[in-house]
Design a protein around this motif. Structure first.
Motif, PDB file in Angstrom:
ATOM      1  N   GLY A 167       0.560  -1.431  -0.268  1.00 54.90           N
ATOM      2  CA  GLY A 167       0.351  -0.019  -0.231  1.00 54.90           C
ATOM      3  C   GLY A 167       0.852   1.037   0.254  1.00 54.90           C
ATOM      4  N   GLN A 168       2.346   1.262   0.480  1.00 51.89           N
ATOM      5  CA  GLN A 168       2.902   2.550   0.635  1.00 51.89           C
ATOM      6  C   GLN A 168       3.480   2.876  -0.986  1.00 51.89           C
ATOM      7  OE1 GLN A 168       3.415   4.167   3.780  1.00 51.89           O
ATOM      8  NE2 GLN A 168       4.448   5.985   1.895  1.00 51.89           N
ATOM      9  N   LYS A 169       4.204   1.633  -1.602  1.00 52.15           N
ATOM     10  CA  LYS A 169       4.239   1.950  -2.668  1.00 52.15           C
ATOM     11  C   LYS A 169       2.794   2.456  -2.815  1.00 52.15           C
ATOM     12  CE  LYS A 169       6.003  -1.119  -6.577  1.00 52.15           C
ATOM     13  NZ  LYS A 169       6.509  -2.195  -7.312  1.00 52.15           N
ATOM     14  N   PHE A 170       2.070   2.055  -3.226  1.00 42.78           N
ATOM     15  CA  PHE A 170       0.411   2.477  -4.084  1.00 42.78           C
ATOM     16  C   PHE A 170       0.415   4.182  -3.397  1.00 42.78           C
ATOM     17  CE2 PHE A 170      -2.414   0.824  -5.967  1.00 42.78           C
ATOM     18  CZ  PHE A 170      -2.675  -0.852  -5.779  1.00 42.78           C
ATOM     19  N   TYR A 171       0.679   4.741  -2.366  1.00 40.34           N
ATOM     20  CA  TYR A 171       0.976   5.880  -2.153  1.00 40.34           C
ATOM     21  C   TYR A 171       2.359   6.842  -2.878  1.00 40.34           C
ATOM     22  CZ  TYR A 171       0.822  10.368   0.388  1.00 40.34           C
ATOM     23  OH  TYR A 171       0.889  11.830   1.313  1.00 40.34           O
ATOM     24  N   ASP A 172       2.848   6.457  -2.629  1.00 38.17           N
ATOM     25  CA  ASP A 172       4.405   6.900  -2.777  1.00 38.17           C
ATOM     26  C   ASP A 172       4.075   7.553  -4.618  1.00 38.17           C
ATOM     27  OD1 ASP A 172       5.604   7.019  -0.165  1.00 38.17           O
ATOM     28  OD2 ASP A 172       6.634   5.274  -0.126  1.00 38.17           O
ATOM     29  N   GLU A 173       3.626   6.012  -4.837  1.00 39.52           N
ATOM     30  CA  GLU A 173       3.641   6.045  -6.698  1.00 39.52           C
ATOM     31  C   GLU A 173       3.188   7.788  -6.880  1.00 39.52           C
ATOM     32  OE1 GLU A 173       4.481   5.154 -10.489  1.00 39.52           O
ATOM     33  OE2 GLU A 173       5.415   3.960  -8.345  1.00 39.52           O
ATOM     34  N   THR A 174       1.794   8.168  -6.241  1.00 37.07           N
ATOM     35  CA  THR A 174       0.822   8.681  -6.988  1.00 37.07           C
ATOM     36  C   THR A 174       1.642   9.699  -6.679  1.00 37.07           C
ATOM     37  OG1 THR A 174      -0.215   9.013  -4.822  1.00 37.07           O
ATOM     38  CG2 THR A 174      -1.207   7.506  -5.951  1.00 37.07           C
ATOM     39  N   ILE A 175       2.404  10.214  -5.531  1.00 41.58           N
ATOM     40  CA  ILE A 175       2.864  11.719  -5.651  1.00 41.58           C
ATOM     41  C   ILE A 175       4.673  11.015  -6.436  1.00 41.58           C
ATOM     42  CG2 ILE A 175       4.172  12.457  -3.767  1.00 41.58           C
ATOM     43  CD1 ILE A 175       0.980  12.994  -3.308  1.00 41.58           C
ATOM     44  N   ASN A 176       4.938  10.650  -6.857  1.00 37.81           N
ATOM     45  CA  ASN A 176       6.346  10.900  -7.364  1.00 37.81           C
ATOM     46  C   ASN A 176       5.921  10.443  -8.958  1.00 37.81           C
ATOM     47  OD1 ASN A 176       7.829  10.851  -4.795  1.00 37.81           O
ATOM     48  ND2 ASN A 176       7.419   8.305  -4.821  1.00 37.81           N
ATOM     49  N   ASN A 177       5.497   9.669  -9.220  1.00 35.94           N
ATOM     50  CA  ASN A 177       4.801   9.430 -10.824  1.00 35.94           C
ATOM     51  C   ASN A 177       3.506   9.434 -10.885  1.00 35.94           C
ATOM     52  OD1 ASN A 177       7.527   8.630 -11.219  1.00 35.94           O
ATOM     53  ND2 ASN A 177       7.105   7.227  -9.762  1.00 35.94           N
ATOM     54  N   PRO A 178       2.936  10.541 -10.443  1.00 38.90           N
ATOM     55  CA  PRO A 178       1.318  10.418 -11.195  1.00 38.90           C
ATOM     56  C   PRO A 178       0.972  10.316 -12.529  1.00 38.90           C
ATOM     57  CG  PRO A 178       1.958  12.675 -11.162  1.00 38.90           C
ATOM     58  CD  PRO A 178       3.155  11.904 -10.359  1.00 38.90           C
ATOM     59  N   GLY A 179       1.559   9.988 -13.485  1.00 42.26           N
ATOM     60  CA  GLY A 179       1.009   9.964 -14.493  1.00 42.26           C
ATOM     61  C   GLY A 179       0.669   7.799 -14.807  1.00 42.26           C
ATOM     62  N   THR A 180       0.987   7.291 -13.693  1.00 38.90           N
ATOM     63  CA  THR A 180       1.116   5.969 -13.248  1.00 38.90           C
ATOM     64  C   THR A 180      -0.704   5.948 -13.668  1.00 38.90           C
ATOM     65  OG1 THR A 180       3.157   5.701 -12.163  1.00 38.90           O
ATOM     66  CG2 THR A 180       1.291   3.919 -11.922  1.00 38.90           C
ATOM     67  N   PHE A 181      -1.137   6.543 -12.993  1.00 40.87           N
ATOM     68  CA  PHE A 181      -2.765   6.614 -12.830  1.00 40.87           C
ATOM     69  C   PHE A 181      -3.741   7.991 -14.116  1.00 40.87           C
ATOM     70  CE2 PHE A 181       0.017   5.794  -8.275  1.00 40.87           C
ATOM     71  CZ  PHE A 181      -0.977   4.738  -8.147  1.00 40.87           C
ATOM     72  N   LYS A 182      -2.836   7.848 -14.631  1.00 41.52           N
ATOM     73  CA  LYS A 182      -3.618   8.485 -15.801  1.00 41.52           C
ATOM     74  C   LYS A 182      -4.458   7.415 -16.423  1.00 41.52           C
ATOM     75  CE  LYS A 182      -2.546  10.936 -20.334  1.00 41.52           C
ATOM     76  NZ  LYS A 182      -1.405  11.099 -21.536  1.00 41.52           N
ATOM     77  N   ASN A 183      -4.710   6.279 -16.715  1.00 40.95           N
ATOM     78  CA  ASN A 183      -6.126   5.764 -16.944  1.00 40.95           C
ATOM     79  C   ASN A 183      -5.586   3.811 -16.491  1.00 40.95           C
ATOM     80  OD1 ASN A 183      -4.136   4.593 -18.448  1.00 40.95           O
ATOM     81  ND2 ASN A 183      -4.308   6.648 -20.076  1.00 40.95           N
ATOM     82  N   GLN A 184      -6.532   3.683 -17.048  1.00 43.31           N
ATOM     83  CA  GLN A 184      -6.073   1.970 -16.506  1.00 43.31           C
ATOM     84  C   GLN A 184      -5.218   1.551 -17.694  1.00 43.31           C
ATOM     85  OE1 GLN A 184      -8.988   1.015 -14.702  1.00 43.31           O
ATOM     86  NE2 GLN A 184      -7.498  -0.461 -14.407  1.00 43.31           N
ATOM     87  N   GLU A 185      -4.923   1.627 -18.586  1.00 40.22           N
ATOM     88  CA  GLU A 185      -3.684   0.739 -19.320  1.00 40.22           C
ATOM     89  C   GLU A 185      -2.191   1.254 -18.466  1.00 40.22           C
ATOM     90  OE1 GLU A 185      -1.330   1.082 -23.695  1.00 40.22           O
ATOM     91  OE2 GLU A 185      -3.369   1.904 -23.293  1.00 40.22           O
ATOM     92  N   THR A 186      -1.850   2.335 -18.302  1.00 38.88           N
ATOM     93  CA  THR A 186      -0.820   2.562 -17.211  1.00 38.88           C
ATOM     94  C   THR A 186      -1.313   2.425 -16.084  1.00 38.88           C
ATOM     95  OG1 THR A 186      -1.993   4.857 -16.791  1.00 38.88           O
ATOM     96  CG2 THR A 186      -0.274   5.045 -18.753  1.00 38.88           C
ATOM     97  N   PHE A 187      -2.658   2.478 -15.524  1.00 40.15           N
ATOM     98  CA  PHE A 187      -2.678   1.753 -13.951  1.00 40.15           C
ATOM     99  C   PHE A 187      -1.870   0.170 -14.212  1.00 40.15           C
ATOM    100  CE2 PHE A 187      -4.632  -0.486 -10.736  1.00 40.15           C
ATOM    101  CZ  PHE A 187      -4.787  -0.402  -9.742  1.00 40.15           C
ATOM    102  N   ASN A 188      -2.312  -0.801 -14.771  1.00 45.47           N
ATOM    103  CA  ASN A 188      -2.524  -1.585 -15.261  1.00 45.47           C
ATOM    104  C   ASN A 188      -1.167  -2.533 -15.684  1.00 45.47           C
ATOM    105  OD1 ASN A 188      -4.610  -2.359 -14.850  1.00 45.47           O
ATOM    106  ND2 ASN A 188      -5.265  -2.652 -16.908  1.00 45.47           N
TER     107      ASN A 188
END
Length: 487
Positions: free
Chosen positions: A194-215
């Motif tokens: 879970g910590q990796k999830f949160y850190d990713e939203t801060i450090n690499n917000p583009g990961t959550f741009k769409n479903q494809e990048t999230f997958n």
């Protein structure tokens, strides 16, 4: 399996009810035009009925089955699934975690049912253990159930496990009966995940741009059981929850902490792949003259062959009007936790099964027919009239026998009330995914048939031929019912 074909033709110069009991009335025959005399013919044909194995089935669904179950007749079944999780575009945590820390992570397997106990098959107290593994290779949109999870994940990298029983005896009655309670298995996952999830939203917000990048960041989880047998859960939904605390100012100006979570669910927008592995089914596939079998999910079904080549020459210009098919089941086995019959059956040409389910089709009553609901009192599945199916084959390929599969299905529908008339509308027909089993008779005894013909007066002076019939398994009836106006 024998079938009897009854044909009524016009203008054939034969007696009105040839071969019928003389005690029945022939009212109306004296007023018929001479050329409208009806001849009755009876022919007997043979239907081939066999049990065939289903290597896999099409199962595009957000529901799933989880567990392992053995039945002395139907063999062993293992069910599990792999799933992605839906992520809204440009996802962010709703609040800032206190000190940037995640508190805990859970994966919840909900098996909601019509009551607070949930839905399962087998022993509710059988000890089981669910375990989850991280998927390392992207899931493909192949919704057939013979997938190999080892192609997608590292079975040495467990993300958590939890022992459970389907009926959770540790839950108090007050909690079980509360409105907010849903039966579920909760698996603790590493907080670091879970910590990796949160850190990713801060450090690499583009990961959550769409479903494809999230997958690409999080391909999903493989959910299976690694201990226990005797129970299979009907999973309604799967949810990943990341818990954390965030600070708020009180009216006194002091900070207080509130616990919340971010949830990622399996939805129709993402991929879920169900796997079913059936073993020990050899006795179902042995040739016999007495029974055919159904086992779900992805077990066995029944194949029948209509002798179209034999029927076509006698049809000529006659009309196929009635072709009922009734399947008679044997009683449920008497051992504990015996499988129950599936609720509905679908009959359709063998070569159209793939396109039917992949295309999300519904029964059209021409080439695909849905049975009536299984009748527990008479132990029967009824297809009232398959006449259009025989017509279709005679017109399409009269020199070829018609191979049909009868497949257990789930029926989804809606009802609308239009000026007091309730209309039922089919919304979906899908492969039946819950464990079930039934044995269908195909012996000669069930082919016996009692049929009576009579003429009865109806409104407006019209006489019609009426048929009082008991229709057992496998009878084909071809009728043309004429009517005559009184002079």
């Amino acid at each position: 399996m024998k079938i009897k074909l009854l044909i009524l033709g016009l203008g054939l110069g034969a007696s009105i009810l040839a071969g019928c009991n003389d005690d029945f009335s022939s009212i109306g025959t004296s007023i018929q035009p001479g050329d409208d005399t009806i001849a009755v013919y009876m022919d007997t044909f043979q239907i081939q009925a066999t049990t065939v194995q289903l290597d896999s089935i099409y199962a595009r669904s957000t529901s799933a089955q989880l567990g392992e179950l053995y039945d002395p007749l139907y063999g062993n079944l293992v069910s599990d699934y792999m799933c992605q999780f839906y992520c809204p575009s440009d996802f962010q945590f709703a609040h800032t975690p206190y000190e940037g820390k995640i508190d805990s992570v859970e994966f919840n397997i909900y098996y909601n049912g019509s009551n607070k106990n949930g839905v399962w098959v087998g022993d509710s107290l059988a000890p089981m253990r669910a375990e989850i593994f991280k998927i390392t290779s992207p899931l493909q949109k192949n919704f057939y159930t013979n997938i190999d999870p080892k192609q997608y994940c590292n079975m040495q990298e467990s993300m958590g496990a939890q022992a459970y029983t389907a009926y959770n005896t540790s839950i108090s009655d007050s909690l079980r009966n509360s409105d907010g309670y849903s039966p579920h298995v909760s698996i603790k996952m590493p907080t670091e995940f879970g910590q990796k999830f949160y850190d990713e939203t801060i450090n690499n917000p583009g990961t959550f741009k769409n479903q494809e990048t999230f997958n690409e960041f999080f391909p999903g989880l493989y959910v299976t059981t690694t201990f226990g047998s005797g129970n299979i859960l009907s999973v309604a939904s799967s949810v990943l929850k990341i818990y954390y605390n965030y600070a708020v100012k009180s009216t006194a100006g002091k900070d207080s902490l509130i616990t919340t979570w971010e949830a990622f669910s399996v939805t129709k927008e993402v991929i879920q792949l169900s796997r079913f592995k059936n073993t020990d089914m050899s006795q179902l596939l042995q040739p016999n003259d007495s029974y055919a079998f159904f086992k779900t999910p992805a077990g066995v079904c029944t194949r029948i062959v209509l002798p179209t080549k034999e029927i076509t020459p006698i049809m000529k210009e006659r009309i196929v009007n009635n072709l009922p098919l009734e399947l008679k089941a044997m009683p449920q086995e008497d051992w504990q936790y015996a499988l129950a019959p599936p609720p509905y059956l679908l009959i359709l040409p063998e070569d159209s099964v793939k396109s039917f389910f992949e295309g999300n089709q519904i029964n059209n009553n021409v080439t695909s027919f849905l049975s009536e609901a299984y009748n527990e009192t008479t132990r029967t599945y009824s297809f009232p009239n398959l006449a259009n199916l025989l017509k279709y084959q005679i017109e399409k390929d009269p020199d070829k026998d018609m191979a049909l599969l009868i497949i257990p299905v789930d029926w989804t529908y809606t009802q609308s009330n239009n000026y007091g008339s309730v209309q039922t509308i089919t919304t979906a027909i899908t492969n039946y995914l819950a464990p079930s089993g039934v044995k269908i008779r195909k012996d000669e005894e069930v082919m016996k048939k009692v049929r009576r013909f009579s003429w009865e007066a109806v409104e407006n002076g019209v006489f019609r031929q009426m048929c009082d019939t008991q229709t057992p398994q496998g009878i084909l009836t071809v009728l043309r019912q004429p009517s005559y106006e009184l002079e």
